[in-house]
Every structure is written in structure tokens, then in C-alpha cells.
Design a protein around this motif. Sequence first.
Motif, PDB file in Angstrom:
ATOM      1  N   SER A 119      14.649 -34.372 -29.258  1.00 38.11           N
ATOM      2  CA  SER A 119      13.870 -35.042 -28.299  1.00 38.11           C
ATOM      3  C   SER A 119      12.411 -35.119 -28.275  1.00 38.11           C
ATOM      4  O   SER A 119      11.724 -35.948 -28.298  1.00 38.11           O
ATOM      5  N   GLU A 120      12.054 -33.870 -28.772  1.00 41.52           N
ATOM      6  CA  GLU A 120      10.712 -33.585 -29.090  1.00 41.52           C
ATOM      7  C   GLU A 120      10.249 -34.458 -30.063  1.00 41.52           C
ATOM      8  O   GLU A 120       9.203 -35.007 -30.076  1.00 41.52           O
ATOM      9  N   GLU A 121      10.827 -34.478 -31.217  1.00 39.63           N
ATOM     10  CA  GLU A 121      10.613 -35.063 -32.311  1.00 39.63           C
ATOM     11  C   GLU A 121      10.596 -36.716 -31.974  1.00 39.63           C
ATOM     12  O   GLU A 121       9.626 -37.274 -32.604  1.00 39.63           O
ATOM     13  N   ALA A 122      11.455 -37.159 -31.350  1.00 34.19           N
ATOM     14  CA  ALA A 122      11.480 -38.722 -30.798  1.00 34.19           C
ATOM     15  C   ALA A 122      10.379 -39.031 -29.997  1.00 34.19           C
ATOM     16  O   ALA A 122       9.680 -39.861 -30.124  1.00 34.19           O
ATOM     17  N   LEU A 123       9.896 -38.126 -29.313  1.00 36.44           N
ATOM     18  CA  LEU A 123       8.737 -38.250 -28.269  1.00 36.44           C
ATOM     19  C   LEU A 123       7.304 -38.350 -28.832  1.00 36.44           C
ATOM     20  O   LEU A 123       6.495 -39.359 -28.974  1.00 36.44           O
ATOM     21  N   PHE A 124       7.312 -37.552 -30.265  1.00 33.84           N
ATOM     22  CA  PHE A 124       6.258 -37.570 -30.928  1.00 33.84           C
ATOM     23  C   PHE A 124       6.204 -38.577 -31.798  1.00 33.84           C
ATOM     24  O   PHE A 124       4.936 -39.433 -32.029  1.00 33.84           O
ATOM     25  N   ASN A 125       7.438 -39.069 -32.457  1.00 31.66           N
ATOM     26  CA  ASN A 125       7.241 -40.170 -33.403  1.00 31.66           C
ATOM     27  C   ASN A 125       6.987 -41.472 -32.710  1.00 31.66           C
ATOM     28  O   ASN A 125       6.746 -42.457 -33.261  1.00 31.66           O
ATOM     29  N   ALA A 126       7.582 -41.526 -31.372  1.00 33.17           N
ATOM     30  CA  ALA A 126       7.298 -42.899 -30.536  1.00 33.17           C
ATOM     31  C   ALA A 126       5.645 -42.893 -30.233  1.00 33.17           C
ATOM     32  O   ALA A 126       5.599 -44.395 -29.971  1.00 33.17           O
ATOM     33  N   LEU A 127       5.014 -42.098 -30.191  1.00 32.93           N
ATOM     34  CA  LEU A 127       3.720 -42.192 -29.897  1.00 32.93           C
ATOM     35  C   LEU A 127       2.893 -42.852 -31.035  1.00 32.93           C
ATOM     36  O   LEU A 127       2.999 -42.426 -32.035  1.00 32.93           O
ATOM     37  N   PRO A 128       1.956 -44.024 -30.695  1.00 35.64           N
ATOM     38  CA  PRO A 128       1.391 -44.602 -31.841  1.00 35.64           C
ATOM     39  C   PRO A 128       0.208 -43.685 -32.359  1.00 35.64           C
ATOM     40  O   PRO A 128      -0.226 -42.769 -31.735  1.00 35.64           O
TER      41      PRO A 128
ATOM     42  N   GLU B 262      -1.689 -41.909 -24.697  1.00 35.19           N
ATOM     43  CA  GLU B 262      -1.954 -42.974 -25.172  1.00 35.19           C
ATOM     44  C   GLU B 262      -1.797 -43.143 -26.708  1.00 35.19           C
ATOM     45  O   GLU B 262      -1.069 -43.875 -27.279  1.00 35.19           O
ATOM     46  N   CYS B 263      -1.880 -41.820 -27.322  1.00 38.95           N
ATOM     47  CA  CYS B 263      -1.882 -41.837 -29.026  1.00 38.95           C
ATOM     48  C   CYS B 263      -1.887 -40.344 -29.394  1.00 38.95           C
ATOM     49  O   CYS B 263      -2.190 -39.565 -28.465  1.00 38.95           O
ATOM     50  N   ARG B 264      -1.756 -40.258 -30.628  1.00 39.76           N
ATOM     51  CA  ARG B 264      -1.619 -38.904 -31.276  1.00 39.76           C
ATOM     52  C   ARG B 264      -2.476 -38.958 -32.561  1.00 39.76           C
ATOM     53  O   ARG B 264      -2.492 -40.090 -32.971  1.00 39.76           O
ATOM     54  N   TYR B 265      -3.207 -38.006 -32.778  1.00 39.69           N
ATOM     55  CA  TYR B 265      -3.888 -37.900 -34.011  1.00 39.69           C
ATOM     56  C   TYR B 265      -3.522 -36.649 -34.714  1.00 39.69           C
ATOM     57  O   TYR B 265      -3.587 -35.738 -34.256  1.00 39.69           O
ATOM     58  N   THR B 266      -3.303 -36.706 -35.809  1.00 37.77           N
ATOM     59  CA  THR B 266      -2.869 -35.614 -36.845  1.00 37.77           C
ATOM     60  C   THR B 266      -3.990 -35.359 -37.473  1.00 37.77           C
ATOM     61  O   THR B 266      -4.654 -36.078 -38.260  1.00 37.77           O
ATOM     62  N   VAL B 267      -4.488 -33.909 -37.179  1.00 38.91           N
ATOM     63  CA  VAL B 267      -5.923 -33.564 -37.898  1.00 38.91           C
ATOM     64  C   VAL B 267      -5.856 -33.018 -39.409  1.00 38.91           C
ATOM     65  O   VAL B 267      -4.954 -32.399 -39.725  1.00 38.91           O
ATOM     66  N   PRO B 268      -6.575 -33.936 -40.124  1.00 35.11           N
ATOM     67  CA  PRO B 268      -6.711 -33.601 -41.758  1.00 35.11           C
ATOM     68  C   PRO B 268      -7.207 -32.233 -41.707  1.00 35.11           C
ATOM     69  O   PRO B 268      -7.943 -31.848 -40.970  1.00 35.11           O
ATOM     70  N   THR B 269      -6.641 -31.640 -42.726  1.00 35.77           N
ATOM     71  CA  THR B 269      -6.990 -30.184 -43.040  1.00 35.77           C
ATOM     72  C   THR B 269      -8.479 -30.081 -43.506  1.00 35.77           C
ATOM     73  O   THR B 269      -9.334 -29.236 -42.968  1.00 35.77           O
TER      74      THR B 269
END
Length: 201
Positions: free
Chosen positions: A43-52, A149-156
Motif C-alpha cells: 500500500s505504501e508503494e502504491a501511494l508513492f507511485n500514484a503521486l505525480p 501534490e507531487c513527489r520529487y526524487t532527489v538526484p544524488t
Amino acid sequence: MKLEIPFKQSLLAASVAALLAGCGTPVEEEAPVTPEAAALESSEEALFNALPACEEPEELEHVVEHACYHAEYGPFEPVTAAALGTPVLVDVSQAHTAYQVSLPKRSPFNYAGRVSFLPDESGEFAFILSRQRGLRIFEAATGTEVARECRYTVPTEVCGSLKTAYIADLEADTEYYLEFRSILPSNAAFTLIIEEAGHHH
């Protein structure tokens, strides 16, 4: 005979060292995952992936770069989140602070807790974590979940010590509960930094 004892002791020490070197993964993480834990992870993964993904990563880069400084140099504030269902007395409203959050253990495969956040201005806030996912936001008074609203994956190359940022639009002088969950012990302790990402005009 006298020579044998030190030799046996050193042999024993070498054996123990070899055994420890071979055990790189903590025992807790090797245990089988329960169906409850697997459902939570799913469910955590689904919530994460659902966010643009956030549409303006350049703006967020500057916010995260600033947060990265605090993640590495502080000021640091260690906090233990309140267990779910208990009063939330832990506050993370101080700006420019790297909160080192620890989640209380609920069961062998489940860590969860809440902290309080009270913004002094209305606008968009970036909740920046040193782990990949696992943040939900609720209005303290009503229990209503606030949409992220959205998620941002931080580049290393932007920051090596922070991994993900969530953006949420919040109202001034309204208390919010930030809820975190984890299955693995390695994700039950992490850094949280909250930065303003945009004001209401």
C-alpha cells in the motif's frame, strides 16, 4: 602448553571476526515478512507511485540544496515520534532544522509514529526525507488527510544524504500530523527537513 592458550585465543578471535564480517545484514531484516507487513509495503508503494512527479524540478533543486546543507551540518534535533493512537506532543515546526526522527516499534515488522507541524504561513511546503517513501499528512483537528501534490526524487548530484521530497499545500496556524510508517528497522530512523516551497499571494 603455555604457547597453546594464546594461540587458541587468537584463533578464536579470528573465527569470531570472520563470522562477524560475514554477517553484514542485520538479523531483523533477514526475518520473513508477515502478510500484514507485505500488505503495508504494497500500500505504501502504491501511494508513492500514484503521486505525480513534481513539474518544476529546477525550483525544487534549490530548496533541496538548501535542505542538504542542514542535513549535513545541522542544527540537528533528535525526536521520537508519538506512537499511533497516543497524544502527539513532538513538534517539528522549527525551520532550517534537521530532525532526526525515530519511529516507535509496533510489532516485529512494523514501525509507525506521528509528529506535529504548525506552519506560520500558508503555502506549499517541501517535506524532505533521507528515505524513499512513507509520509502521510493529516489535519490534527479533523483527522482529514491532506493531499500531497507531487513527489520529487532527489538526484544524488543534488544531495547525497536526502532521497525524496513531498510537496503539500498547507494553511497557516493549522496543526498537522505527519505520519510515518516503516517495515524495516533501517527505515525507522531518518532525517526530516521541512522547507517552504512557495507562498500564497
